[in-house]
Write a protein that holds these residues in place. Structure first.
Motif, short mmCIF file in Angstrom:
data_model
loop_
_atom_site.label_atom_id
_atom_site.label_comp_id
_atom_site.label_asym_id
_atom_site.label_seq_id
_atom_site.Cartn_x
_atom_site.Cartn_y
_atom_site.Cartn_z
N HIS A 168 -2.61 0.02 10.45
CA HIS A 168 -2.24 1.40 10.13
C HIS A 168 -3.24 2.07 9.19
O HIS A 168 -2.92 3.06 8.53
N GLY A 169 -4.43 1.50 9.12
CA GLY A 169 -5.49 2.11 8.32
C GLY A 169 -5.26 2.01 6.83
O GLY A 169 -5.76 2.84 6.05
N LEU A 170 -4.46 1.01 6.40
CA LEU A 170 -4.17 0.85 4.97
C LEU A 170 -4.86 -0.41 4.47
O LEU A 170 -5.34 -1.22 5.26
N PHE A 194 5.90 2.42 8.48
CA PHE A 194 4.52 2.24 8.92
C PHE A 194 4.18 3.15 10.10
O PHE A 194 3.02 3.45 10.34
N GLU A 195 5.22 3.58 10.84
CA GLU A 195 4.95 4.52 11.94
C GLU A 195 4.42 5.85 11.40
O GLU A 195 3.81 6.62 12.12
N ARG A 196 4.67 6.11 10.11
CA ARG A 196 4.12 7.32 9.47
C ARG A 196 2.81 6.99 8.76
O ARG A 196 2.31 7.79 7.97
N ASP A 197 2.30 5.77 9.00
CA ASP A 197 1.07 5.29 8.35
C ASP A 197 1.18 5.32 6.83
O ASP A 197 0.23 5.61 6.11
N GLN A 198 2.38 5.00 6.31
CA GLN A 198 2.60 4.90 4.87
C GLN A 198 2.94 3.46 4.52
O GLN A 198 3.53 2.74 5.33
#
Ligand code: SF4
Ligand code: SF4
Length: 249
Positions: A223-225, A175-179
Motif C-alpha cells: 500500500h505504498g507505506l 489499508f484499502e484507503r492506503d492508511q
C-alpha cells in the motif's frame, strides 16, 4: 468478609476510573460482591490492606514511585488499569520531548516538582499481576477481569490481533484507503471500535504477545507505506516495550 478493593490514580486523565463509575447499575451490583475501601474520585479515607488494587496512570515523579510501592506493599493483587498504567500510553510521548519545555507547555511555567522524569508504566517499578488494557478501558472487560479474580482464576485477555474482530464484523479495511492501521499487531477486545467509527486502529490496547512483523511489512509495502509510517503510529500508545519490537524490522 467481602474482598476489599481500591482504585488509585497517578499521571493520567482518570478516564479509566470514570469508565468504572459509568458502569452505573453494574457498579452498584458490584458493591454487593466487594467492599470498596479506597477510591479518591468517590470517597475519602484510606485502607491499611487490600485484596485488589486497580491502579491507573503512569509514573513521572520519585514521589509517585514511593506511593506506588506503598500501594503494592499493602495489596495482595495489583492490576494496571488502562494504557497509561500498562504501557505508559500517550504519556510516554514525553520520552521524545524536553521535560522543561513540556512543563512550560502543560503547566504554563517551569514547575519542576510536577514532572521530573519521562513517564513510565507501573511495571517499571513494581510487580504488576494483571492488566486491563485500553484508552480508556472497556467497562465490560474490567468486570470480566474482576469476576475472574473474585473466582480465584487468572483473567484472560484476547491473545489474537484486532484484525480478527474487525474481519468478523465485516468492516472495510483501513489499508484499502492506503492508511496505516495497527490492527494486525494490536490486542483484540474492543470490537474494532475505531474502525467501526470510520477511523483506524492506533493501538491503544497494546501490542499482542507475538506480533508477526514480516507479513505486516509486506502489507505496508503493497500500500505504498513503510516502517517509518508504523513507527509514527506506534508512538501514540506504544513507545515502550513491544512497540519497539514491531517498529524494528
Ligand atoms: S488492518 Fe485494521 S482495518 Fe484492516 S482488518 Fe486489520 S484491524 Fe481491520
Ligand atoms: S480500534 Fe485500536 S485504537 Fe481503537 S479502541 Fe480498539 S485497540 Fe484502541
Amino acid at each position: 468478609m467481602k474482598p476489599r478493593i481500591g482504585f488509585f490514580d497517578f499521571t493520567g486523565c482518570e478516564g479509566c476510573q470514570l469508565t468504572v463509575l459509568n458502569l452505573e447499575e453494574e457498579f452498584l451490583e458490584l458493591l454487593e460482591l466487594v467492599e470498596i475501601v479506597e477510591f479518591r474520585e468517590v470517597m475519602s479515607g484510606a485502607a491499611e490492606s487490600l485484596d485488589i488494587a486497580f491502579v491507573e496512570g503512569s509514573i513521572c515523579r520519585p514521589q509517585e514511585v514511593e506511593r506506588l510501592k506503598a500501594i503494592r506493599a499493602r495489596s495482595k493483587t495489583l492490576v494496571a488499569l488502562g494504557a497509561c498504567a500498562d504501557t505508559a500510553g500517550v504519556n510516554a510521548l514525553g520520552h521524545f520531548r524536553d521535560l522543561q519545555q513540556m512543563r512550560r507547555e502543560i503547566y504554563g511555567g517551569d514547575a519542576p516538582q510536577l514532572l521530573t522524569e519521562p513517564p513510565r508504566p507501573l511495571q517499571a517499578w513494581v510487580q504488576v499481576d494483571h492488566r486491563v488494557p485500553g484508552c480508556p478501558i472497556d467497562g465490560r472487560e474490567f468486570l470480566a477481569v474482576l469476576q475472574a479474580l473474585l473466582m480465584g482464576r487468572p483473567p484472560e485477555l484476547p491473545s489474537y490481533s484486532l484484525c480478527v474482530e474487525c474481519k468478523l464484523a465485516e468492516l472495510p479495511c483501513t489499508f484499502e484507503r492506503d492508511q496505516v492501521c495497527l490492527g494486525p499487531v494490536t490486542r483484540a477486545g474492543c470490537k474494532a471500535l475505531c474502525i467501526e467509527a470510520g477511523d483506524r486502529c492506533r493501538g491503544c490496547r497494546g501490542v499482542i504477545d507475538n506480533p508477526r512483523s514480516d507479513p505486516y511489512y509486506r502489507i505496508l509495502e503493497e500500500h505504498g507505506l513503510c516502517a517509518e509510517d508504523i513507527l509514527q503510529e506506534l508512538r501514540t500508545f506504544n513507545v515502550l516495550g513491544k512497540g519497539k519490537q514491531c517498529a524494528s524490522k
